[in-house]
Design a protein around this motif. Structure first.
Motif, PDB file in Angstrom:
ATOM      1  N   ASP A   1     -83.912  20.777  23.752  1.00 25.97           N
ATOM      2  CA  ASP A   1     -82.368  20.399  24.221  1.00 25.97           C
ATOM      3  C   ASP A   1     -81.972  21.115  25.133  1.00 25.97           C
ATOM      4  OD1 ASP A   1     -80.113  18.692  25.167  1.00 25.97           O
ATOM      5  OD2 ASP A   1     -79.100  18.482  23.707  1.00 25.97           O
ATOM      6  N   PRO A   2     -82.612  20.376  26.548  1.00 31.93           N
ATOM      7  CA  PRO A   2     -82.645  20.906  28.127  1.00 31.93           C
ATOM      8  C   PRO A   2     -80.834  20.846  27.988  1.00 31.93           C
ATOM      9  CG  PRO A   2     -84.250  18.919  28.024  1.00 31.93           C
ATOM     10  CD  PRO A   2     -83.142  18.948  26.712  1.00 31.93           C
ATOM     11  N   THR A   3     -80.535  21.118  27.253  1.00 35.89           N
ATOM     12  CA  THR A   3     -78.256  20.938  27.838  1.00 35.89           C
ATOM     13  C   THR A   3     -78.128  21.975  27.337  1.00 35.89           C
ATOM     14  OG1 THR A   3     -78.190  19.490  26.267  1.00 35.89           O
ATOM     15  CG2 THR A   3     -78.224  18.546  28.233  1.00 35.89           C
ATOM     16  N   ALA A   4     -78.703  22.620  26.294  1.00 39.26           N
ATOM     17  CA  ALA A   4     -78.075  23.473  25.446  1.00 39.26           C
ATOM     18  C   ALA A   4     -77.734  24.506  26.438  1.00 39.26           C
ATOM     19  CB  ALA A   4     -79.631  24.004  24.156  1.00 39.26           C
ATOM     20  N   GLU A   5     -77.033  25.514  25.712  1.00 33.95           N
ATOM     21  CA  GLU A   5     -76.644  26.944  26.734  1.00 33.95           C
ATOM     22  C   GLU A   5     -77.387  28.474  26.269  1.00 33.95           C
ATOM     23  OE1 GLU A   5     -72.831  27.159  27.388  1.00 33.95           O
ATOM     24  OE2 GLU A   5     -72.352  25.788  28.225  1.00 33.95           O
ATOM     25  N   ARG A   6     -77.920  27.977  24.729  1.00 31.53           N
ATOM     26  CA  ARG A   6     -78.631  29.415  24.611  1.00 31.53           C
ATOM     27  C   ARG A   6     -80.436  28.846  24.382  1.00 31.53           C
ATOM     28  NH1 ARG A   6     -75.965  33.983  23.718  1.00 31.53           N
ATOM     29  NH2 ARG A   6     -73.252  32.915  22.924  1.00 31.53           N
ATOM     30  N   PHE A   7     -81.054  29.678  24.744  1.00 31.75           N
ATOM     31  CA  PHE A   7     -82.450  29.687  24.703  1.00 31.75           C
ATOM     32  C   PHE A   7     -83.584  31.165  24.485  1.00 31.75           C
ATOM     33  CE2 PHE A   7     -81.310  31.169  28.971  1.00 31.75           C
ATOM     34  CZ  PHE A   7     -82.215  32.473  29.103  1.00 31.75           C
ATOM     35  N   HIS A   8     -85.138  30.929  23.978  1.00 29.51           N
ATOM     36  CA  HIS A   8     -85.956  32.005  23.587  1.00 29.51           C
ATOM     37  C   HIS A   8     -86.546  31.720  24.504  1.00 29.51           C
ATOM     38  CE1 HIS A   8     -89.209  33.118  20.121  1.00 29.51           C
ATOM     39  NE2 HIS A   8     -88.955  34.023  21.401  1.00 29.51           N
ATOM     40  N   TRP A   9     -86.674  33.064  24.898  1.00 23.78           N
ATOM     41  CA  TRP A   9     -87.853  33.160  25.769  1.00 23.78           C
ATOM     42  C   TRP A   9     -89.504  34.226  25.807  1.00 23.78           C
ATOM     43  CZ3 TRP A   9     -89.279  37.532  28.528  1.00 23.78           C
ATOM     44  CH2 TRP A   9     -87.835  38.914  27.768  1.00 23.78           C
ATOM     45  N   ARG A  10     -90.784  33.636  26.656  1.00 22.55           N
ATOM     46  CA  ARG A  10     -91.203  34.874  26.340  1.00 22.55           C
ATOM     47  C   ARG A  10     -92.209  35.295  27.856  1.00 22.55           C
ATOM     48  NH1 ARG A  10     -94.697  32.883  20.898  1.00 22.55           N
ATOM     49  NH2 ARG A  10     -95.530  30.559  22.230  1.00 22.55           N
ATOM     50  N   LEU A  11     -93.080  36.519  27.684  1.00 25.91           N
ATOM     51  CA  LEU A  11     -93.901  35.576  28.968  1.00 25.91           C
ATOM     52  C   LEU A  11     -95.133  35.656  28.712  1.00 25.91           C
ATOM     53  CD1 LEU A  11     -92.896  39.394  30.958  1.00 25.91           C
ATOM     54  CD2 LEU A  11     -92.071  37.279  30.945  1.00 25.91           C
ATOM     55  N   LEU A  12     -96.394  34.145  29.345  1.00 24.08           N
ATOM     56  CA  LEU A  12     -96.801  33.678  28.769  1.00 24.08           C
ATOM     57  C   LEU A  12     -97.975  34.821  29.724  1.00 24.08           C
ATOM     58  CD1 LEU A  12     -98.533  31.121  28.350  1.00 24.08           C
ATOM     59  CD2 LEU A  12     -98.285  30.749  30.291  1.00 24.08           C
ATOM     60  N   LEU A  13     -97.268  34.931  30.577  1.00 21.82           N
ATOM     61  CA  LEU A  13     -99.109  36.093  31.536  1.00 21.82           C
ATOM     62  C   LEU A  13     -97.655  37.135  32.010  1.00 21.82           C
ATOM     63  CD1 LEU A  13    -101.104  33.541  33.699  1.00 21.82           C
ATOM     64  CD2 LEU A  13    -101.433  34.373  31.698  1.00 21.82           C
ATOM     65  N   VAL A  14     -98.622  37.987  32.114  1.00 18.80           N
ATOM     66  CA  VAL A  14     -98.223  39.449  32.737  1.00 18.80           C
ATOM     67  C   VAL A  14     -99.581  39.511  33.414  1.00 18.80           C
ATOM     68  CG1 VAL A  14     -97.658  41.763  33.306  1.00 18.80           C
ATOM     69  CG2 VAL A  14     -96.886  40.437  30.665  1.00 18.80           C
ATOM     70  N   CYS A  15    -100.035  39.343  34.926  1.00 14.73           N
ATOM     71  CA  CYS A  15    -100.570  39.090  35.989  1.00 14.73           C
ATOM     72  C   CYS A  15    -101.159  40.116  36.478  1.00 14.73           C
ATOM     73  CB  CYS A  15    -100.356  38.215  37.180  1.00 14.73           C
ATOM     74  SG  CYS A  15     -99.673  36.372  36.428  1.00 14.73           S
ATOM     75  N   GLY A  16    -102.261  40.147  37.247  1.00 19.93           N
ATOM     76  CA  GLY A  16    -103.001  40.965  37.147  1.00 19.93           C
ATOM     77  C   GLY A  16    -104.623  41.182  37.043  1.00 19.93           C
ATOM     78  N   ASP A  17    -105.085  43.142  37.236  1.00 17.78           N
ATOM     79  CA  ASP A  17    -106.824  43.252  36.931  1.00 17.78           C
ATOM     80  C   ASP A  17    -107.243  43.326  35.026  1.00 17.78           C
ATOM     81  OD1 ASP A  17    -108.577  44.109  36.554  1.00 17.78           O
ATOM     82  OD2 ASP A  17    -108.504  45.645  37.700  1.00 17.78           O
ATOM     83  N   PRO A  18    -107.438  41.649  34.814  1.00 19.38           N
ATOM     84  CA  PRO A  18    -108.028  42.022  33.242  1.00 19.38           C
ATOM     85  C   PRO A  18    -108.273  42.826  32.328  1.00 19.38           C
ATOM     86  CG  PRO A  18    -108.458  39.764  34.193  1.00 19.38           C
ATOM     87  CD  PRO A  18    -107.685  40.813  35.444  1.00 19.38           C
ATOM     88  N   GLU A  19    -108.938  44.133  33.257  1.00 17.82           N
ATOM     89  CA  GLU A  19    -109.038  45.284  32.990  1.00 17.82           C
ATOM     90  C   GLU A  19    -108.344  46.282  32.811  1.00 17.82           C
ATOM     91  OE1 GLU A  19    -112.545  46.613  34.745  1.00 17.82           O
ATOM     92  OE2 GLU A  19    -114.343  44.912  34.672  1.00 17.82           O
ATOM     93  N   SER A  20    -107.433  46.199  33.040  1.00 20.17           N
ATOM     94  CA  SER A  20    -105.507  46.713  32.929  1.00 20.17           C
ATOM     95  C   SER A  20    -104.930  46.985  31.583  1.00 20.17           C
ATOM     96  CB  SER A  20    -104.735  46.565  34.349  1.00 20.17           C
ATOM     97  OG  SER A  20    -103.640  47.115  34.169  1.00 20.17           O
ATOM     98  N   PRO A  21    -104.197  47.322  31.564  1.00 21.55           N
ATOM     99  CA  PRO A  21    -103.711  47.530  29.871  1.00 21.55           C
ATOM    100  C   PRO A  21    -102.077  46.905  30.777  1.00 21.55           C
ATOM    101  CG  PRO A  21    -104.133  49.514  31.261  1.00 21.55           C
ATOM    102  CD  PRO A  21    -104.995  49.348  31.587  1.00 21.55           C
ATOM    103  N   GLY A  22    -101.900  47.330  31.423  1.00 20.94           N
ATOM    104  CA  GLY A  22    -100.686  46.257  32.105  1.00 20.94           C
ATOM    105  C   GLY A  22    -100.722  44.757  32.547  1.00 20.94           C
ATOM    106  N   THR A  23    -101.823  44.492  31.886  1.00 27.37           N
ATOM    107  CA  THR A  23    -101.634  43.091  32.086  1.00 27.37           C
ATOM    108  C   THR A  23    -101.865  42.576  30.415  1.00 27.37           C
ATOM    109  OG1 THR A  23    -103.722  43.533  32.331  1.00 27.37           O
ATOM    110  CG2 THR A  23    -102.556  43.364  34.629  1.00 27.37           C
ATOM    111  N   TYR A  24    -101.637  41.077  30.746  1.00 28.00           N
ATOM    112  CA  TYR A  24    -101.403  39.924  29.161  1.00 28.00           C
ATOM    113  C   TYR A  24    -101.643  38.700  29.780  1.00 28.00           C
ATOM    114  CZ  TYR A  24     -99.002  38.176  25.129  1.00 28.00           C
ATOM    115  OH  TYR A  24     -98.854  37.608  23.564  1.00 28.00           O
ATOM    116  N   TYR A  25    -102.350  37.979  28.889  1.00 29.15           N
ATOM    117  CA  TYR A  25    -103.051  36.993  29.221  1.00 29.15           C
ATOM    118  C   TYR A  25    -103.229  35.643  27.934  1.00 29.15           C
ATOM    119  CZ  TYR A  25    -104.696  38.145  34.028  1.00 29.15           C
ATOM    120  OH  TYR A  25    -104.934  38.099  34.960  1.00 29.15           O
TER     121      TYR A  25
END
Length: 687
Positions: free
Chosen positions: A537-561
């Protein structure tokens, strides 16, 4: 419209890529577009904490939020994905196109089997009587009838006739040293200033489909419009008429001349276009001469500079001199609503949606008929907002229904987001490496700021909340984000996607440290956040979130796709604008400034199934250009190519690009149409 299940979407874009080298944004782009925002201290000095430790809940997220669909990918599923065959950059799958390679040339590159052509560019005729564009003989009168400069957001609103649309384009900013061969930075000529005023704003252009499937723009006296810095706007909503909006020429505080710094936007369910006023601090002078302490603090918080302005507009119109008109600055920084289907209508500035550096606004309709507008404030350590209307959408497109719906953004509640991670603080070390649970995720809350004439922020009136929204968000403890730009609700799933473009000051001494929603220090590559509100419900005041992408060089361990094998993705950096196609895939345009000598571009990423997270590069734009405003139709894609040739050392005498006209021509920001050579759908395969 052309998207299934009301998947109506027009969305902007920006550029591509990655490496350890800096961006190639020219000094002119950085100076004239945003006032070198990335090279100066961020104006948010509130010191808001990260609330991961303060607000952690004992209840499970699924029980609280009802967002089981956002559960994490299991290790089994991830392993299965990793075993799927297919070399990097070569799979077509359901995409129906082979990803293009990175490029650095003065050209547009598209996949094999596709073609592109120019639809309209800076200086092309919009209104009858417009003269042919002449770079060396520009004038106020000519530009007022021609397509504006540096087009960004682009929208298509359908007309009743099949194959006809009204295209609305934002014109974000001008780079005067590259626009006028004889521009004088010390004392800009009035003719140059007034021509620039006509190049800002929005263009409305009739577009129709040709018999061969291509598109053409038409000069039309009925539908076409130019909205400029001298066009009248109505101010509506709870702050309209506030003393803080009154000036000597508008003592009522309800009518403003012009719009500027129009970046991204969105289409409403009733067929109007929303446009975000972003870097509105740029043209104003003499913030140091303002006496009122509240106004002075507001000017500082929004980044208004002391002394004379860069462009010298104050010499030709006193409203840009804050020492004379201290409230004129408050009349910009709003969401603007334009009705292209009523060519004689006066566009509106909506105070109920708050004032900040709006990237844009995108609307979702709740199950009960109320509308929700999502918005990002595009600067480092700024916030994500939403507005929930009091009224409900009236179905139909008859005049009475449209009149009713066009008042929905006048009354409602304005919120700002606070994000809470679910991992221990020591697991978020600033490297971008995933915590032990395998995801950057958590819960969050929409904090109410004001409802019409009622303020929820101690010490601030409702009008002050709407006019100084950044200060209000500081006071309630919103989460500072890494440049929140486009915030897009998915038209079917109602999940919300936000692009966090980058923030090289994250984790710097005295500034906010990495947190689970912004997990990297010196974040140069950005990330994409996925948000699910309680019970969808877009009017709700609570939500759950996560990161879909952590961008950058795919060979870097600090990225996530999204958990997919990163050997199968196109590298992406600095996500900016977002769009959806008719199949529900997410399209991302990036603003990496040609990092690593590679041009910017447009990317597609599936959001479900085994290909979820498989980012693939669809096109690249010419050297020095930014890729903006993608519109994803079933059988064509529109892309706004902004500021081609803006590279260090470029000048009218020595242009760095000759796109799109070739030869020795000056570069022109333009809109292109991309389609298949065989006329088939953009995405083939199983969709």
């Amino acid at each position: 419209m052309f998207l299934r299940k009301d998947l109506r979407r027009v969305i902007p874009a920006t550029p591509p890529l990655i490496t350890s080298h800096g961006t190639r944004h020219s000094p002119e782009t950085c100076t004239f577009k945003c006032g070198n925002a990335c090279s100066r201290d961020a104006p948010n000095t509130s010191g808001n904490s990260y609330f991961g430790d303060l607000l952690r809940r004992a209840l499970s997220r699924r029980a609280l939020l009802g967002c089981g669909a956002l559960s994490l990918v299991s290790p089994t599923t991830t392993a299965a994905r990793a075993q799927e065959p297919g070399p990097r950059e070569q799979e077509t799958g359901r995409r129906g196109f082979a990803p293009v390679s990175p490029d650095s040339g003065d050209r547009v590159t598209v996949p094999e089997g596709f073609t592109h052509e120019l639809l309209i560019g800076w200086g092309d005729a919009v209104l009858p009587g417009a003269p042919p564009f002449d770079f060396d003989r520009q004038s106020e009168a000519a530009q007022a009838r021609q397509f504006g400069v540096n087009n960004d957001y682009c929208a298509l609103v359908p007309l009743r006739a099949a194959g006809q649309w009204l295209m609305v384009s934002n014109h974000e900013y001008a780079t005067e040293p590259l626009m006028f061969p004889d521009w004088n930075p010390e004392v800009p000529a009035e003719a140059h200033v007034r021509t620039t005023w006509m190049a800002y704003g929005l263009s409305v252009v009739l577009v129709e489909q040709r018999g061969d499937g291509g598109l053409r723009a038409r000069v039309d006296g009925r539908w076409n419009r130019r909205i400029t810095l001298l066009s009248p706007f109505e101010v509506r909503g709870p702050a309209a008429g506030s003393p803080l909006l009154r000036t000597s020429v508008d003592p009522a505080g309800t009518r403003v001349l012009g719009t500027m710094a129009n970046c991204s936007g969105g289409i409403t369910p009733w067929g109007t276009v929303l446009s975000g006023e972003e870097n509105v601090h740029m043209p104003f002078a003499h913030a140091d001469k303002v006496a009122d302490p509240l106004v002075r603090e507001g000017l500082r918080r929004y980044g208004f500079a002391e002394g004379p302005s860069l462009r010298g507009w104050e010499a030709h119109d006193t409203r840009f001199d804050l020492g004379r008109e201290p409230h004129e600055a408050h009349r910009f920084g709003w969401i603007v609503e334009l009705d292209p289907l009523e060519p004689d209508s006066v566009p509106v500035k909506h105070t109920a949606l708050g004032r900040f550096k709006h990237e844009g606004a995108n609307v979702s309709t709740a199950p009960d008929g109320r509308v929700v507008a999502y918005m990002g404030d595009d600067e480092r350590f700024e916030y994500i907002y939403k507005f929930v209307s009091d009224g409900r959408v009236r179905p139909g497109d008859d005049p009475a229904a449209r009149r009713h719906n066009k008042r929905l953004l006048d009354s409602g509640t304005l919120y700002v987001a606070r994000f809470d991670g679910d991992d221990a603080a020591e697991e978020i070390d600033g490297s971008g490496r995933l915590p032990a649970d395998g995801a950057f995720d958590g819960t969050g809350r929409w904090i109410p700021l004001a409802h019409n004439d009622r303020s929820f922020v101690p010490g601030m009136s409702a009008a002050e909340v709407y006019i100084f929204t950044r200060i209000a968000a500081d006071r309630v403890g919103a989460t500072p984000m890494d440049r929140p730009e486009d915030v897009q609700p998915h038209p079917v799933t109602r999940r919300v996607y936000a692009s966090l473009t980058n923030n090289d000051q994250r984790g710097a001494p005295g500034l906010p440290a990495p947190d689970e929603a912004n997990p990297r220090s010196g974040n140069r590559d950005g990330h994409v956040l996925e948000l699910c509100e309680r019970k969808d419900d877009p009017t709700a005041e609570r939500f759950h979130w996560r990161l879909l992408l952590v961008c950058g060089d795919p060979e870097s361990p600090g990225t996530y796709y999204a958990g997919i094998d990163k050997a199968r993705v196109s590298a992406i950096s600095s996500p900016d604008n977002l769009a959806f196609d008719e199949h529900g895939n997410l399209w991302i345009a990036t603003d990496a400034g040609g990092r690593g000598g590679r041009n910017d571009g447009l990317y597609m990423v599936p959001l479900d199934g085994p290909e979820r997270g498989q980012v693939q590069r669809f096109l690249t734009v010419p050297t020095g250009a930014e890729c903006c405003g993608p519109v994803i139709g079933p059988d064509f894609v529109l892309v706004s190519v902004q500021h081609p040739g803006e590279l260090p050392g470029a000048s009218p005498q020595q242009p760095a690009s000759h796109w799109p006209d070739g030869g020795s021509a000056q570069p022109r920001a333009s809109i292109i149409v991309v389609r298949r050579k065989d006329g088939g759908p953009i995405l083939g395969g199983d969709g």
